[in-house]
Design a protein around this motif. Structure first.
Motif, PDB file in Angstrom:
ATOM      1  N   LEU A  17       0.992  -1.084   0.088  1.00 53.64           N
ATOM      2  CA  LEU A  17      -0.064  -0.071  -0.059  1.00 53.64           C
ATOM      3  C   LEU A  17       0.832   1.150  -0.085  1.00 53.64           C
ATOM      4  O   LEU A  17       0.673   2.202  -0.644  1.00 53.64           O
ATOM      5  N   TYR A  53       1.770   1.952  -3.401  1.00 54.21           N
ATOM      6  CA  TYR A  53       0.780   2.506  -4.160  1.00 54.21           C
ATOM      7  C   TYR A  53       0.773   3.820  -3.840  1.00 54.21           C
ATOM      8  O   TYR A  53       0.594   4.929  -4.965  1.00 54.21           O
ATOM      9  N   ILE A  87      -9.459  10.123   1.294  1.00 52.13           N
ATOM     10  CA  ILE A  87      -9.044   8.684   0.952  1.00 52.13           C
ATOM     11  C   ILE A  87      -8.899   7.971   2.590  1.00 52.13           C
ATOM     12  O   ILE A  87      -8.316   8.618   3.651  1.00 52.13           O
ATOM     13  N   LEU A  96      -7.415   4.786   4.225  1.00 53.04           N
ATOM     14  CA  LEU A  96      -6.248   3.640   3.848  1.00 53.04           C
ATOM     15  C   LEU A  96      -6.447   2.571   4.913  1.00 53.04           C
ATOM     16  O   LEU A  96      -6.917   2.876   6.017  1.00 53.04           O
ATOM     17  N   GLN A 149     -12.798   7.293  -1.034  1.00 52.10           N
ATOM     18  CA  GLN A 149     -12.358   5.927  -1.571  1.00 52.10           C
ATOM     19  C   GLN A 149     -11.677   5.211  -0.566  1.00 52.10           C
ATOM     20  O   GLN A 149     -10.807   5.784   0.067  1.00 52.10           O
ATOM     21  N   TRP A 180      -8.471   2.594   0.000  1.00 51.62           N
ATOM     22  CA  TRP A 180      -7.645   1.884  -0.718  1.00 51.62           C
ATOM     23  C   TRP A 180      -7.250   0.986   0.307  1.00 51.62           C
ATOM     24  O   TRP A 180      -6.610   1.174   1.398  1.00 51.62           O
ATOM     25  N   THR A 214      -4.973  -2.987   0.931  1.00 55.15           N
ATOM     26  CA  THR A 214      -4.298  -4.143   0.512  1.00 55.15           C
ATOM     27  C   THR A 214      -4.683  -5.328   1.630  1.00 55.15           C
ATOM     28  O   THR A 214      -4.819  -5.033   2.559  1.00 55.15           O
ATOM     29  N   MET A 218      -4.563  -5.703  -3.957  1.00 56.77           N
ATOM     30  CA  MET A 218      -4.956  -4.427  -3.597  1.00 56.77           C
ATOM     31  C   MET A 218      -6.414  -4.259  -4.247  1.00 56.77           C
ATOM     32  O   MET A 218      -6.580  -4.726  -5.484  1.00 56.77           O
ATOM     33  N   ILE A 237      -9.800  -1.141  -4.673  1.00 58.16           N
ATOM     34  CA  ILE A 237     -10.162   0.476  -4.053  1.00 58.16           C
ATOM     35  C   ILE A 237     -11.821   0.192  -4.078  1.00 58.16           C
ATOM     36  O   ILE A 237     -12.472  -0.280  -4.890  1.00 58.16           O
TER      37      ILE A 237
END
Length: 191
Positions: free
Chosen positions: A10, A13, A96, A98, A127, A129, A131, A180, A182
C-alpha cells in the motif's frame, strides 16, 4: 515494531501516486506502525492515523512512527471498527481511507466494512484504498460489499510496480500473495 507485507504494498501505491496526495485528507484505519499513513503524510497529505481504542500499544506505535519521521502535525486517535464513538462522529472530512491488512480475521470483516460504509456516507466521494494478504480461498468480502452497497475495483500490482518480491529495499512482500482494491459506494444509475 513490525511492518506487515500489505503495508509495504500500500505504501508503494501511495508513492506511485504521490503527485495526487498533496492537500488530500487521509485517514488510515488499523494503522499499527502506520507505514502507508506516514508515506501519505511525507507526500503532502493531511493525515489522521487510527487504531483500536482498545489497543493502547497500537496507538503508541502510531505516535512513535510519527516521532521517528518528524511528523508532528499528524493526528492519532482511537477508532474501533464497528463501534460508534465520539472520535468517529467528530472526524473531519476525508478523501481517502487507507487500510493495510485490515481483512485479517473473518469475524472482523463486517466491522471493517460497516466503519468504511459510515465514513463514505459522510464523505460520498471518498475511496477506501486497501491491501490484503490472501490467506484462504474461502474468505471473501464480496457479500458484505453487496449488503452495504459498496463496490470494489481490483488494482493489479504490476500497475504500480509492486509485482516484485522486494519493494523499496525491504524483503517485503516476499512470497506472500498480496492483493489491492479500491472500494467506493456503489452508485445506482437510474437512466
Amino acid at each position: 515494531m513490525y511492518v506487515w507485507p500489505c503495508a509495504v504494498v500500500l505504501a508503494q501505491y501511495l508513492w506511485f501516486h504521490r503527485r495526487k496526495l498533496p492537500g488530500k485528507r487521509v485517514l488510515e484505519i488499523g494503522a499499527g506502525v502506520s507505514l502507508p499513513g506516514i508515506v501519505a503524510a511525507k507526500c503532502g497529505a493531511e493525515v489522521i492515523l487510527s487504531d483500536s481504542e482498545e489497543l493502547p500499544q497500537c496507538l503508541e506505535n502510531c505516535w512513535q512512527s510519527c516521532r521517528m519521521n518528524n511528523l508532528h502535525g499528524v493526528r492519532v486517535l482511537g477508532l474501533t471498527w464497528g463501534q460508534i464513538s465520539p472520535n468517529l462522529l467528530f472526524l473531519p472530512p476525508v478523501d481517502i481511507i487507507l487500510g493495510s491488512d485490515v481483512f485479517f480475521e473473518p469475524e472482523d470483516f463486517e466491522d471493517v466494512i460497516t466503519t468504511v460504509y459510515y465514513l463514505m456516507e459522510r464523505n460520498p466521494c471518498a475511496q477506501f484504498w486497501t491491501t490484503y494478504q490472501v490467506r484462504s480461498g474461502d474468505w471473501s468480502i464480496e457479500a458484505l460489499l453487496y449488503k452495504w452497497e459498496l463496490k470494489a475495483i481490483h488494482v493489479p500490482l504490476w500497475s504500480f510496480s509492486a509485482d516484485k518480491e522486494q519493494l523499496a529495499g525491504s524483503s517485503f512482500p516476499g512470497r506472500h500473495t498480496v492483493e489491492m482494491m479500491i472500494i467506493s459506494p456503489a452508485r445506482v444509475n437510474y437512466s
